[in-house]
Each structure stands twice: as structure tokens, then as C-alpha cells.
Design an enzyme around this catalytic site. Sequence first.
Site: not given
Length: 309
Positions: A164, A125, A246, A162
Amino acid sequence: MKTLLFTHASGLDHEMGPGHPEQPDRLRAIERGLEAERFQSLIRLSAPRAPLDALLRVHPQGYLSALEQAQPREGYAALDSDTVMCPKTIEAIWRAAGGAVAAVDEVMTGAADTAFVAARPPGHHAGARNPMGFCFVNNVAVAARHAQAVHGAERVAILDFDVHHGNGTQDIFWSDDSVMFCSTHQAPFYPGTGGYNETGAHDTIVNAPLLAGSTGDAFQEALVDRILPRLRDFSPDLILVSAGFDAHERDPLGGLRLTERDFAEATKRLMDVADKKCRGRIVSLLEGGYDLEGLSRSVSAHIQALMGA
């Protein structure tokens, strides 16, 4: 297959406060999973500090200096609503990026076939000039630029699975035709990016968003139909993985329904591409994964696949 594991004790010292999901126990859970006999041949190395020149290929000096200045002498310092520093954070940041650099060195020189970097904090990120979403330095971007600058890699591919979307990585390489960024992720979801229409300035961004509740079948379909053909056509000299776990069905922060078997199968599919296109060279870096049992099982399955077992 000769597979390396890079990690460092500083990852256990970085804390973001009581109850924060990005916790030191993540690394302890991974280590417990790797105590099994089948991992006895896994070569374990200490992650070095990242050299400054490697960091500067992605992040300007002003940003790196600001990170160092933001580290508190005691307590915690929040850089945004969920990205927090403690007095030991900088060392963990430099070692996480350093592990990525060292893993690239080993794989690109042929000293190892594959490598996994079990380090925290994660990185996908982080933008060139901003922390975000538990991330400070974009480790996979640092690894890609190091492979190009030091080892002459003309094309580097990144697969991010991931839950995200890796918005920081996408932004860093948006206008770069020498790096392909591919991502499966839950959408709509944090951080709000990663749509099909986000393809980059040179059509080297490949997003495959998945709806909440999607299972391994949808994940594998996205890989087989959308991402892996693009990777083959790109013919990278190195494949990097932003390995976030995740998307596992147990994870409290995501809504996908993957299992450790899905991560193993995805790894094997990626290794097939790597074998045909870049001499089997894969470097994988830990990103998310916040259920400790799911994380341990998933990383173990991922590394076992990287070992060719």
C-alpha cells in the site's frame, strides 16, 4: 555488520478486534523466525517510549492529546473503519515511535550499522493530524525528523516497499526538499495515491506503482531503473525503510507476487547505495505484512541481508 533489533512487549497488547489482520501474532511470527541460529549475533533491545519532542516534530500536540483521550478504558474505540484502539494502544504507539527514534540514535552515532524495529502499530498511512489504515503515528516521519534535529542529517531518504502506498509519509514531506520519499506499491489500490505524476513540490517524491499480479522482476526493475538512481543522486545522510511485507505472494491484503528472496535482494541493493552514500546507515521499520508465514520468512530474509549475511 552490527545490526540491532528493537521491539517491545506492548506491541503484543495492542489489539484491534477479533479477525483484524493487524494482529499481535504478527510480532510473534517475526520472533519465531528470528530464533534461527543465524540470528544469534543480532543484538536485541527494548524500544523506549518516544520523547514528546520527537513526536511533536511531526504531529501537533492537539492530535497527540486527542489520541490519548480516544483510548477506551475497556473494549474498542474505532477512529475510522479499520483503525481501532484498545486500552493498551497508546503504550504500543509510543514504543513503536520510540523504537524508531532509538534506532536512529544508534545508527547515526555509529554504535550500530543497521537496525530493524519490529513494532506495531505501523505508521506510514498516518498523516500529521489524522490516523488511517491501521496507523496512528507516522513512525518513519518521526525517525526522519529526529535524525535531522538531533544528529544534523541534512538529507534523509525513505524507501517504502509496502504493498500500500505510504500516503501519510508522502503528504508530510510533500513540500520538504530535505527528505526524499520513494515508494513501490500496488496500484490502483488502497489508499488511491502514489501515481507517477505525484512528485512533490521539489521533485523529491518518487513513486513506482506496480500492477496487481506483478512479480519480483517488475519490483526489482522499478528499484533499479527508477528509485535507486534517484537515491544515489540525492546522496542522503541516512536511509530509512518503511518495510511492509504485504507485497508477498501469500499476503491476503495485497495482489503482488513477491517472495522473501525479493525483499532480501532489494535490501542488498539498498545497502550498496547506503555504503556509497551514507556510511551504510539504514534504519528499517515494520509496516504491513499479514500472512504470518510470509511475514516471518520475509522479515528474516530482510534482517539477514541487513546483517550482511
